[in-house]
Design a protein around this motif. Structure first.
Motif, PDB file in Angstrom:
ATOM      1  N   PRO A 113       0.801  -1.230   0.000  1.00 24.14           N
ATOM      2  CA  PRO A 113       0.000   0.000   0.000  1.00 24.14           C
ATOM      3  C   PRO A 113       0.835   1.282   0.000  1.00 24.14           C
ATOM      4  CG  PRO A 113      -0.041  -1.042   2.162  1.00 24.14           C
ATOM      5  CD  PRO A 113       0.622  -2.009   1.243  1.00 24.14           C
ATOM      6  N   PHE A 114       2.113   1.202   0.374  1.00 20.93           N
ATOM      7  CA  PHE A 114       2.920   2.419   0.483  1.00 20.93           C
ATOM      8  C   PHE A 114       4.074   2.438  -0.524  1.00 20.93           C
ATOM      9  CE2 PHE A 114       1.614   1.113   4.908  1.00 20.93           C
ATOM     10  CZ  PHE A 114       0.427   1.835   4.893  1.00 20.93           C
ATOM     11  N   THR A 115       3.949   1.635  -1.574  1.00 20.48           N
ATOM     12  CA  THR A 115       4.992   1.550  -2.596  1.00 20.48           C
ATOM     13  C   THR A 115       4.873   2.701  -3.593  1.00 20.48           C
ATOM     14  OG1 THR A 115       4.972  -0.868  -2.442  1.00 20.48           O
ATOM     15  CG2 THR A 115       5.955   0.099  -4.427  1.00 20.48           C
ATOM     16  N   ASP A 116       5.992   3.323  -3.922  1.00 19.42           N
ATOM     17  CA  ASP A 116       6.016   4.289  -5.016  1.00 19.42           C
ATOM     18  C   ASP A 116       5.895   3.525  -6.325  1.00 19.42           C
ATOM     19  OD1 ASP A 116       6.370   6.228  -3.139  1.00 19.42           O
ATOM     20  OD2 ASP A 116       8.134   7.127  -4.078  1.00 19.42           O
ATOM     21  N   ILE A 117       4.865   3.854  -7.100  1.00 19.07           N
ATOM     22  CA  ILE A 117       4.545   3.086  -8.297  1.00 19.07           C
ATOM     23  C   ILE A 117       4.969   3.789  -9.573  1.00 19.07           C
ATOM     24  CG2 ILE A 117       2.627   2.208  -9.682  1.00 19.07           C
ATOM     25  CD1 ILE A 117       1.182   1.531  -7.105  1.00 19.07           C
ATOM     26  N   ALA A 118       4.754   5.109  -9.647  1.00 19.23           N
ATOM     27  CA  ALA A 118       4.990   5.791 -10.916  1.00 19.23           C
ATOM     28  C   ALA A 118       5.163   7.280 -10.687  1.00 19.23           C
ATOM     29  CB  ALA A 118       3.834   5.533 -11.883  1.00 19.23           C
ATOM     30  N   ASN A 119       5.577   7.959 -11.741  1.00 15.27           N
ATOM     31  CA  ASN A 119       5.593   9.415 -11.797  1.00 15.27           C
ATOM     32  C   ASN A 119       4.788   9.845 -13.009  1.00 15.27           C
ATOM     33  OD1 ASN A 119       7.043  11.974 -13.178  1.00 15.27           O
ATOM     34  ND2 ASN A 119       7.049  12.185 -10.953  1.00 15.27           N
ATOM     35  N   ILE A 120       3.974  10.877 -12.837  1.00 14.74           N
ATOM     36  CA  ILE A 120       3.068  11.343 -13.887  1.00 14.74           C
ATOM     37  C   ILE A 120       3.431  12.770 -14.259  1.00 14.74           C
ATOM     38  CG2 ILE A 120       0.656  11.843 -14.426  1.00 14.74           C
ATOM     39  CD1 ILE A 120       0.045   9.709 -12.153  1.00 14.74           C
ATOM     40  N   ASP A 121       3.529  13.044 -15.555  1.00  9.20           N
ATOM     41  CA  ASP A 121       3.894  14.370 -16.030  1.00  9.20           C
ATOM     42  C   ASP A 121       2.916  14.787 -17.121  1.00  9.20           C
ATOM     43  OD1 ASP A 121       5.548  16.638 -15.990  1.00  9.20           O
ATOM     44  OD2 ASP A 121       6.620  15.957 -17.759  1.00  9.20           O
ATOM     45  N   LEU A 122       2.272  15.954 -16.936  1.00  7.50           N
ATOM     46  CA  LEU A 122       1.303  16.473 -17.895  1.00  7.50           C
ATOM     47  C   LEU A 122       1.694  17.892 -18.307  1.00  7.50           C
ATOM     48  CD1 LEU A 122      -2.048  15.410 -16.205  1.00  7.50           C
ATOM     49  CD2 LEU A 122      -1.165  14.511 -18.346  1.00  7.50           C
ATOM     50  N   ASP A 123       1.525  18.193 -19.588  1.00  6.68           N
ATOM     51  CA  ASP A 123       1.843  19.527 -20.115  1.00  6.68           C
ATOM     52  C   ASP A 123       0.795  19.867 -21.164  1.00  6.68           C
ATOM     53  OD1 ASP A 123       2.828  21.819 -21.222  1.00  6.68           O
ATOM     54  OD2 ASP A 123       4.838  21.045 -21.635  1.00  6.68           O
ATOM     55  N   LEU A 124      -0.180  20.719 -20.800  1.00  9.42           N
ATOM     56  CA  LEU A 124      -1.310  21.027 -21.668  1.00  9.42           C
ATOM     57  C   LEU A 124      -1.436  22.544 -21.814  1.00  9.42           C
ATOM     58  CD1 LEU A 124      -3.961  18.604 -20.124  1.00  9.42           C
ATOM     59  CD2 LEU A 124      -2.493  18.152 -22.091  1.00  9.42           C
ATOM     60  N   GLU A 125      -1.834  23.009 -23.002  1.00 10.73           N
ATOM     61  CA  GLU A 125      -2.009  24.440 -23.213  1.00 10.73           C
ATOM     62  C   GLU A 125      -2.938  24.709 -24.386  1.00 10.73           C
ATOM     63  OE1 GLU A 125       1.395  26.647 -24.620  1.00 10.73           O
ATOM     64  OE2 GLU A 125       2.264  24.863 -25.538  1.00 10.73           O
ATOM     65  N   GLN A 126      -3.446  25.925 -24.439  1.00 15.66           N
ATOM     66  CA  GLN A 126      -4.183  26.448 -25.586  1.00 15.66           C
ATOM     67  C   GLN A 126      -3.744  27.884 -25.796  1.00 15.66           C
ATOM     68  OE1 GLN A 126      -8.446  25.707 -25.960  1.00 15.66           O
ATOM     69  NE2 GLN A 126      -8.761  27.759 -26.773  1.00 15.66           N
ATOM     70  N   SER A 127      -3.304  28.194 -27.011  1.00 17.27           N
ATOM     71  CA  SER A 127      -2.717  29.504 -27.287  1.00 17.27           C
ATOM     72  C   SER A 127      -3.752  30.604 -27.470  1.00 17.27           C
ATOM     73  CB  SER A 127      -1.826  29.429 -28.534  1.00 17.27           C
ATOM     74  OG  SER A 127      -0.765  28.521 -28.338  1.00 17.27           O
ATOM     75  N   LEU A 128      -4.960  30.249 -27.898  1.00 14.68           N
ATOM     76  CA  LEU A 128      -5.985  31.257 -28.159  1.00 14.68           C
ATOM     77  C   LEU A 128      -7.287  30.848 -27.496  1.00 14.68           C
ATOM     78  CD1 LEU A 128      -6.956  33.822 -29.522  1.00 14.68           C
ATOM     79  CD2 LEU A 128      -7.416  32.489 -31.594  1.00 14.68           C
ATOM     80  N   SER A 129      -7.633  31.557 -26.439  1.00 14.59           N
ATOM     81  CA  SER A 129      -8.863  31.289 -25.694  1.00 14.59           C
ATOM     82  C   SER A 129      -9.596  32.613 -25.502  1.00 14.59           C
ATOM     83  CB  SER A 129      -8.547  30.648 -24.343  1.00 14.59           C
ATOM     84  OG  SER A 129      -9.726  30.504 -23.566  1.00 14.59           O
ATOM     85  N   PRO A 130     -10.644  32.887 -26.288  1.00 11.13           N
ATOM     86  CA  PRO A 130     -11.320  34.192 -26.216  1.00 11.13           C
ATOM     87  C   PRO A 130     -12.424  34.245 -25.152  1.00 11.13           C
ATOM     88  CG  PRO A 130     -12.151  32.946 -28.076  1.00 11.13           C
ATOM     89  CD  PRO A 130     -11.092  32.093 -27.437  1.00 11.13           C
TER      90      PRO A 130
END
Length: 526
Positions: free
Chosen positions: A247-264
């Motif tokens: 239950p206390f094991t480090d399993i993974a690392n998660i990396d997210l990079d999201l964007e939108q250049s034009l949002s009116p």
């Protein structure tokens, strides 16, 4: 099943958008007068930042004016994780949790720099901004453009910080880089205004992953019983000793990079001043339908890979290999997208001047956080883990999509500001704004540790000469929340069906956030 939890966790990190929007609303615009008055500014002049607060107030700016501003801030984020009595019962007696009875604190800021991608650590949050307005001679129209930051929030935690399982590095921001605006003075008493904002929206999150719960507790207890036996006769039938999966094991690392250049978006407002001592104003800020796009990367630990490789080498593992991970991948990466609604906002306020020196501002506000009822995340290819998720939860997943229920609520709030005209040059200001949380108690977490908050404002304005005004403003915001064990299935539930990420299962969690924001504006004619 635990791999499904990893994907749910990766997508669930996007929920930080909503809570951070609640925290940062009007906090990083960079208008010192609004900050000092507790954001009770709808019926008052806010300079070129009226583009945001109430475009009708742009008619207060005569001739040609330019404003240069600087806003900076620090976040102090703390969390405590306490083990209640009988902690470990849900994990078959395993209680050697290194997170239990520990605390977390970070004051390290992070920002998203367009073009570079990802979150970047910085000493403090900062944003140099500017705006310009023009009222042609003899015209009732005022035209303006402003660069401002409706949302700039981010933090970074150390590699061994106990809160890293819900945000090791987070940056969410919205920068309005173009805002063509126009205001029209209908008569001496009434003005109306409209602004259109074009913004860059970004979200970057990195976090470690673990999955304490009934299933990993059972697995960890079984490993303690079987994997210490020399020449274990059961390995041919069922091999669970290839890697630790407790239950206390480090399993993974998660990396997210999201964007939108034009949002009116667009803002529309009016300002009515029938007498010198009274004004009434209102503004509506539209929602924005954004579609954030970018990359995801999930890196798996050696324990995770070893466990599944060992299982596949046994008879039981071979039988179920078509629906279980095989542990041969160090990571899974690809493209993802999220359709997210930036919520609509409404504010109405009054300005009263009971004496020539004293002024009272009062606003009421509404923000449509109920727009975050659910999030839909789409992946660029079919994932085996989503196939499993679609079997376990067909209403929420397909092989390429995941729907996350949120259930946030729209909120009303109010703000109060007080201004004193010390002399012809110097004006003193103070303000107060209680901010009720849009997050129900059963949705609270550490990734966005925002409960009910209170904002205090102080500041001053100085008329340097007939054409130049210097304003300074300071905000102090504090928010605290208490999340008893098992009360929120975004953080500390331990039920067997708790697939949504609960890295602090059965722990009592307390959080506090303190924000210190300073802004300075220099406005003059040209």
């Amino acid at each position: 099943m635990k791999l499904v939890s990893i994907i749910l966790s990766a997508a669930g990190t996007l929920w930080v958008c909503s809570a951070h929007a609640q925290l940062s609303q009007n906090l990083t615009i960079g208008n010192p007068k609004a900050m000092a008055l507790g954001n009770a500014i709808t019926a008052d002049s806010s300079g070129i930042d009226a583009v945001h607060y109430n475009p009708a107030a742009l008619t207060k700016l005569k001739g040609r004016q330019v404003a240069i501003k600087f806003v900076t801030g620090i976040l102090d984020i703390r969390s405590e994780f306490n083990a209640p009595e009988n902690y470990g019962d849900s994990f078959f007696g395993l209680s050697d949790d290194p997170v239990a009875n520990s605390s977390s604190r970070t004051t390290t800021s992070a920002m998203y720099f367009p073009g570079l991608g990802g979150a970047t650590d910085v000493p403090v949050l900062f944003a140099p901004l500017a705006g310009i307005s023009i009222t042609p001679p003899g015209s009732k129209f005022t035209f303006a453009n402003n660069v401002y930051a409706p949302q700039v929030l981010g933090y970074s935690r150390d590699d061994n910080d106990p809160a890293r399982y819900q945000g090791k590095q987070v940056a969410i921001q919205r920068i309005t880089y173009l805002s063509p605006s126009v205001a029209y003075q209908v008569n001496d008493q009434l003005s109306v205004g409209l602004s259109v904002g074009f913004s860059h929206q970004a979200l970057a999150i990195n976090e470690d992953f673990r999955a304490p719960g009934v299933l990993t507790g059972f697995t960890g207890a079984a490993q303690d019983a079987l994997c210490t036996i020399d020449g274990n006769p059961f390995e041919v039938l069922l091999n669970i000793c290839g890697g630790d999966l407790g239950p206390f094991t480090d399993i993974a690392n998660i990396d997210l990079d999201l964007e939108q250049s034009l949002s009116p978006t667009w803002n529309i407002g009016f300002l009515w001043e029938p007498v010198d001592w009274f004004a009434l104003g209102a503004v509506y800020q539209s929602e924005a339908k954004t579609k954030l796009k970018g990359d995801y990367n999930i890196s798996y630990s050696d324990d995770w890979q070893g466990f599944w490789q060992g299982l596949d080498s046994s008879l039981v593992g071979a039988i179920f290999s078509s629906i279980t991970p095989d542990g041969v991948f160090d990571n899974e990466r690809g493209k993802a997208s999220l359709e997210l609604t930036y919520p609509a906002h409404f504010a109405a306020g009054i300005k009263l001047k009971p004496t020539p020196k004293w002024q009272i501002n009062f606003d009421v506000k509404w923000t449509d956080y109920a727009a975050w009822n659910e999030f839909d995340i789409k992946f660029d290819r079919e994932l085996d883990v989503l196939r499993i998720a679609s079997l376990l939860s067909p209403d929420n997943a397909t092989a390429t999509t995941l729907t996350l229920d949120r259930g946030y609520k729209s909120v009303w709030s109010w703000a109060l500001g007080l201004q004193y005209q010390y002399n012809d040059r110097l004006t003193l200001r103070m303000g107060y704004e209680p901010r009720p949380s849009a997050i129900p108690g059963n949705k609270a977490d550490v990734l966005a540790p925002i409960g009910d908050a209170t904002l205090y404002g102080l500041g001053a304005g100085y008329q340097w000469d007939k054409d130049t005004v210097i304003d300074v403003g300071f905000n102090y915001l504090v928010s605290k929340q208490n999340i008893p064990a098992g009360s929120s299935c975004n953080i500390n539930c331990s039920s067997i069906d708790g697939l949504v990420y609960n890295p602090y299962a059965d722990l009592d969690v307390q959080t506090s956030v303190k924000a210190y924001v300073f802004a300075l504006t220099y406005r003059t004619t040209f």
